[in-house]
Each structure stands twice: as C-alpha cells, then as structure tokens.
Design a protein around this motif. Structure first.
Motif, PDB file in Angstrom:
ATOM      1  N   GLY A   1     -20.867   2.688   0.143  1.00 58.24           N
ATOM      2  CA  GLY A   1     -21.151   4.020  -0.392  1.00 58.24           C
ATOM      3  C   GLY A   1     -20.045   4.410  -1.342  1.00 58.24           C
ATOM      4  O   GLY A   1     -18.881   4.091  -1.123  1.00 58.24           O
ATOM      5  N   TYR A   2     -20.405   5.091  -2.382  1.00 57.69           N
ATOM      6  CA  TYR A   2     -19.429   5.420  -3.419  1.00 57.69           C
ATOM      7  C   TYR A   2     -18.317   6.331  -2.893  1.00 57.69           C
ATOM      8  O   TYR A   2     -17.144   6.137  -3.211  1.00 57.69           O
ATOM      9  CB  TYR A   2     -20.173   6.079  -4.576  1.00 57.69           C
ATOM     10  N   PHE A   3     -18.641   7.315  -2.044  1.00 61.38           N
ATOM     11  CA  PHE A   3     -17.635   8.265  -1.571  1.00 61.38           C
ATOM     12  C   PHE A   3     -16.648   7.676  -0.563  1.00 61.38           C
ATOM     13  O   PHE A   3     -15.462   8.021  -0.621  1.00 61.38           O
ATOM     14  CB  PHE A   3     -18.299   9.532  -1.035  1.00 61.38           C
ATOM     15  N   PRO A   4     -17.055   6.808   0.370  1.00 59.73           N
ATOM     16  CA  PRO A   4     -16.031   6.207   1.245  1.00 59.73           C
ATOM     17  C   PRO A   4     -14.979   5.411   0.466  1.00 59.73           C
ATOM     18  O   PRO A   4     -13.802   5.426   0.813  1.00 59.73           O
ATOM     19  CB  PRO A   4     -16.840   5.290   2.164  1.00 59.73           C
ATOM     20  N   GLY A   5     -15.403   4.752  -0.601  1.00 54.76           N
ATOM     21  CA  GLY A   5     -14.452   4.037  -1.450  1.00 54.76           C
ATOM     22  C   GLY A   5     -13.471   4.979  -2.112  1.00 54.76           C
ATOM     23  O   GLY A   5     -12.279   4.688  -2.230  1.00 54.76           O
ATOM     24  N   HIS A   6     -13.965   6.141  -2.534  1.00 52.59           N
ATOM     25  CA  HIS A   6     -13.083   7.143  -3.141  1.00 52.59           C
ATOM     26  C   HIS A   6     -12.089   7.702  -2.138  1.00 52.59           C
ATOM     27  O   HIS A   6     -10.904   7.851  -2.446  1.00 52.59           O
ATOM     28  CB  HIS A   6     -13.912   8.304  -3.711  1.00 52.59           C
ATOM     29  N   ILE A   7     -12.560   8.014  -0.958  1.00 54.44           N
ATOM     30  CA  ILE A   7     -11.674   8.584   0.063  1.00 54.44           C
ATOM     31  C   ILE A   7     -10.545   7.611   0.383  1.00 54.44           C
ATOM     32  O   ILE A   7      -9.372   7.985   0.427  1.00 54.44           O
ATOM     33  CB  ILE A   7     -12.473   8.952   1.330  1.00 54.44           C
ATOM     34  N   HIS A   8     -10.884   6.356   0.568  1.00 54.85           N
ATOM     35  CA  HIS A   8      -9.885   5.331   0.873  1.00 54.85           C
ATOM     36  C   HIS A   8      -8.915   5.162  -0.296  1.00 54.85           C
ATOM     37  O   HIS A   8      -7.698   5.108  -0.110  1.00 54.85           O
ATOM     38  CB  HIS A   8     -10.587   4.002   1.201  1.00 54.85           C
ATOM     39  N   ALA A   9      -9.432   5.085  -1.508  1.00 55.74           N
ATOM     40  CA  ALA A   9      -8.580   4.884  -2.680  1.00 55.74           C
ATOM     41  C   ALA A   9      -7.623   6.055  -2.877  1.00 55.74           C
ATOM     42  O   ALA A   9      -6.426   5.854  -3.133  1.00 55.74           O
ATOM     43  CB  ALA A   9      -9.443   4.687  -3.925  1.00 55.74           C
ATOM     44  N   PHE A  10      -8.125   7.270  -2.755  1.00 60.17           N
ATOM     45  CA  PHE A  10      -7.246   8.423  -2.946  1.00 60.17           C
ATOM     46  C   PHE A  10      -6.225   8.561  -1.821  1.00 60.17           C
ATOM     47  O   PHE A  10      -5.109   9.032  -2.042  1.00 60.17           O
ATOM     48  CB  PHE A  10      -8.059   9.710  -3.123  1.00 60.17           C
ATOM     49  N   TYR A  11      -6.573   8.146  -0.616  1.00 59.51           N
ATOM     50  CA  TYR A  11      -5.594   8.130   0.481  1.00 59.51           C
ATOM     51  C   TYR A  11      -4.460   7.159   0.155  1.00 59.51           C
ATOM     52  O   TYR A  11      -3.279   7.490   0.307  1.00 59.51           O
ATOM     53  CB  TYR A  11      -6.261   7.740   1.801  1.00 59.51           C
ATOM     54  N   LEU A  12      -4.810   5.960  -0.311  1.00 52.02           N
ATOM     55  CA  LEU A  12      -3.786   4.980  -0.668  1.00 52.02           C
ATOM     56  C   LEU A  12      -2.906   5.490  -1.803  1.00 52.02           C
ATOM     57  O   LEU A  12      -1.683   5.323  -1.778  1.00 52.02           O
ATOM     58  CB  LEU A  12      -4.433   3.649  -1.063  1.00 52.02           C
ATOM     59  N   GLU A  13      -3.513   6.134  -2.784  1.00 53.47           N
ATOM     60  CA  GLU A  13      -2.735   6.671  -3.893  1.00 53.47           C
ATOM     61  C   GLU A  13      -1.821   7.795  -3.439  1.00 53.47           C
ATOM     62  O   GLU A  13      -0.679   7.898  -3.885  1.00 53.47           O
ATOM     63  CB  GLU A  13      -3.663   7.141  -5.006  1.00 53.47           C
ATOM     64  N   TYR A  14      -2.311   8.635  -2.543  1.00 50.14           N
ATOM     65  CA  TYR A  14      -1.459   9.708  -2.009  1.00 50.14           C
ATOM     66  C   TYR A  14      -0.239   9.113  -1.303  1.00 50.14           C
ATOM     67  O   TYR A  14       0.900   9.549  -1.554  1.00 50.14           O
ATOM     68  CB  TYR A  14      -2.245  10.591  -1.039  1.00 50.14           C
ATOM     69  N   VAL A  15      -0.459   8.134  -0.437  1.00 49.09           N
ATOM     70  CA  VAL A  15       0.658   7.515   0.286  1.00 49.09           C
ATOM     71  C   VAL A  15       1.630   6.870  -0.696  1.00 49.09           C
ATOM     72  O   VAL A  15       2.848   7.039  -0.594  1.00 49.09           O
ATOM     73  CB  VAL A  15       0.147   6.469   1.316  1.00 49.09           C
ATOM     74  N   TYR A  16       1.099   6.145  -1.667  1.00 50.41           N
ATOM     75  CA  TYR A  16       1.947   5.445  -2.645  1.00 50.41           C
ATOM     76  C   TYR A  16       2.841   6.420  -3.415  1.00 50.41           C
ATOM     77  O   TYR A  16       4.060   6.253  -3.458  1.00 50.41           O
ATOM     78  CB  TYR A  16       1.066   4.651  -3.607  1.00 50.41           C
ATOM     79  N   TYR A  17       2.242   7.447  -4.016  1.00 50.79           N
ATOM     80  CA  TYR A  17       3.032   8.364  -4.837  1.00 50.79           C
ATOM     81  C   TYR A  17       3.922   9.276  -3.995  1.00 50.79           C
ATOM     82  O   TYR A  17       5.010   9.664  -4.432  1.00 50.79           O
ATOM     83  CB  TYR A  17       2.136   9.164  -5.780  1.00 50.79           C
ATOM     84  N   ASP A  18       3.507   9.613  -2.786  1.00 56.80           N
ATOM     85  CA  ASP A  18       4.363  10.392  -1.891  1.00 56.80           C
ATOM     86  C   ASP A  18       5.608   9.590  -1.521  1.00 56.80           C
ATOM     87  O   ASP A  18       6.726  10.111  -1.579  1.00 56.80           O
ATOM     88  CB  ASP A  18       3.588  10.779  -0.628  1.00 56.80           C
ATOM     89  N   ARG A  19       5.417   8.349  -1.189  1.00 56.63           N
ATOM     90  CA  ARG A  19       6.563   7.502  -0.811  1.00 56.63           C
ATOM     91  C   ARG A  19       7.426   7.151  -2.008  1.00 56.63           C
ATOM     92  O   ARG A  19       8.634   7.000  -1.886  1.00 56.63           O
ATOM     93  CB  ARG A  19       6.081   6.271  -0.083  1.00 56.63           C
ATOM     94  N   LYS A  20       6.799   7.043  -3.169  1.00 49.82           N
ATOM     95  CA  LYS A  20       7.564   6.772  -4.380  1.00 49.82           C
ATOM     96  C   LYS A  20       8.502   7.942  -4.677  1.00 49.82           C
ATOM     97  O   LYS A  20       9.667   7.738  -5.010  1.00 49.82           O
ATOM     98  CB  LYS A  20       6.609   6.542  -5.552  1.00 49.82           C
ATOM     99  N   ASP A  21       8.004   9.158  -4.540  1.00 50.63           N
ATOM    100  CA  ASP A  21       8.850  10.337  -4.744  1.00 50.63           C
ATOM    101  C   ASP A  21       9.945  10.433  -3.694  1.00 50.63           C
ATOM    102  O   ASP A  21      11.090  10.756  -4.007  1.00 50.63           O
ATOM    103  CB  ASP A  21       8.012  11.608  -4.731  1.00 50.63           C
ATOM    104  N   LYS A  22       9.619  10.164  -2.440  1.00 54.03           N
ATOM    105  CA  LYS A  22      10.630  10.221  -1.375  1.00 54.03           C
ATOM    106  C   LYS A  22      11.703   9.159  -1.573  1.00 54.03           C
ATOM    107  O   LYS A  22      12.879   9.401  -1.319  1.00 54.03           O
ATOM    108  CB  LYS A  22       9.974  10.071  -0.008  1.00 54.03           C
ATOM    109  N   ALA A  23      11.301   7.970  -2.032  1.00 57.72           N
ATOM    110  CA  ALA A  23      12.282   6.910  -2.272  1.00 57.72           C
ATOM    111  C   ALA A  23      13.197   7.282  -3.435  1.00 57.72           C
ATOM    112  O   ALA A  23      14.394   7.008  -3.407  1.00 57.72           O
ATOM    113  CB  ALA A  23      11.578   5.593  -2.556  1.00 57.72           C
ATOM    114  N   ARG A  24      12.635   7.928  -4.429  1.00 60.05           N
ATOM    115  CA  ARG A  24      13.433   8.368  -5.578  1.00 60.05           C
ATOM    116  C   ARG A  24      14.472   9.405  -5.158  1.00 60.05           C
ATOM    117  O   ARG A  24      15.589   9.429  -5.665  1.00 60.05           O
ATOM    118  CB  ARG A  24      12.513   8.947  -6.647  1.00 60.05           C
ATOM    119  N   LEU A  25      14.109  10.218  -4.175  1.00 59.21           N
ATOM    120  CA  LEU A  25      15.036  11.243  -3.684  1.00 59.21           C
ATOM    121  C   LEU A  25      15.934  10.731  -2.557  1.00 59.21           C
ATOM    122  O   LEU A  25      16.764  11.466  -2.040  1.00 59.21           O
ATOM    123  CB  LEU A  25      14.251  12.460  -3.199  1.00 59.21           C
TER     124      LEU A  25
END
Length: 97
Positions: free
Chosen positions: A42-66
């Motif tokens: 289904g198109y939406f489960p793929g979106h939910i998973h992808a955006f979750y991964l992106e949230y984790v990635y960019y959140d951790r990238k910012d925390k690592a930078r700080l």
C-alpha cells in the motif's frame, strides 16, 4: 543550509517514491527492502515507514552535530547503521549498545 536543503530534497523525493527516499539515507539494505514491501502492500504504509526513517536520521544527525549522541539508544525498527548514527561514523571507537 546544506543540511536543510538535503532534507527538503529527500522529503520531496519520498513523497513521490518512498523507497528512493529510503535508499538516499539508508543505502541498500534491510530498511530499503522493508520499505519496498510496504510500498507494494500500500502506498501509505511505505510513506509512514520512509518518513519515520527520515525523522530518525535527521534527528540523530542534528544531535550528533551538537555532541549528544554518546548515550543514545537504538531506534526501534531501524536496521541501517547509517540511520542509527545520523550518518556519522565512529572510526576507532566501540559503539554503545
């Protein structure tokens, strides 16, 4: 500025093709395979998973930078080490489990 621009590009790509957005941040691995399967189911489960991964990635990238990555636990459901660390590598050190 470059970090914000790359995040915007990844989000736009993910809106249209969720597995491609996951590939851009995680590479070829279990997270990509899971996202391809979810997108085929289904198109939406793929979106939910992808955006979750992106949230984790960019959140951790910012925390690592700080400088706040030392005591971070693994994010549930994320198999890519690149996402777990926000794209940062700790060469020569022992990762915290």
């Amino acid at each position: 500025m470059a970090n914000a621009l790359s995040a915007i590009v990844v989000v736009i790509v993910t809106i249209f093709i969720p597995p491609l957005g996951v590939f851009l941040i995680a590479g070829c691995g279990a997270d990509l395979l899971i996202n391809i399967c979810l997108t085929l189911l289904g198109y939406f489960p793929g979106h939910i998973h992808a955006f979750y991964l992106e949230y984790v990635y960019y959140d951790r990238k910012d925390k690592a930078r700080l400088g706040g990555m030392a005591a971070q636990q693994r994010a549930p459901g994320v198999y890519s080490q690149n996402i777990q660390t926000g794209g940062h590598t700790n060469y020569g050190t022992v990762p915290v489990q």
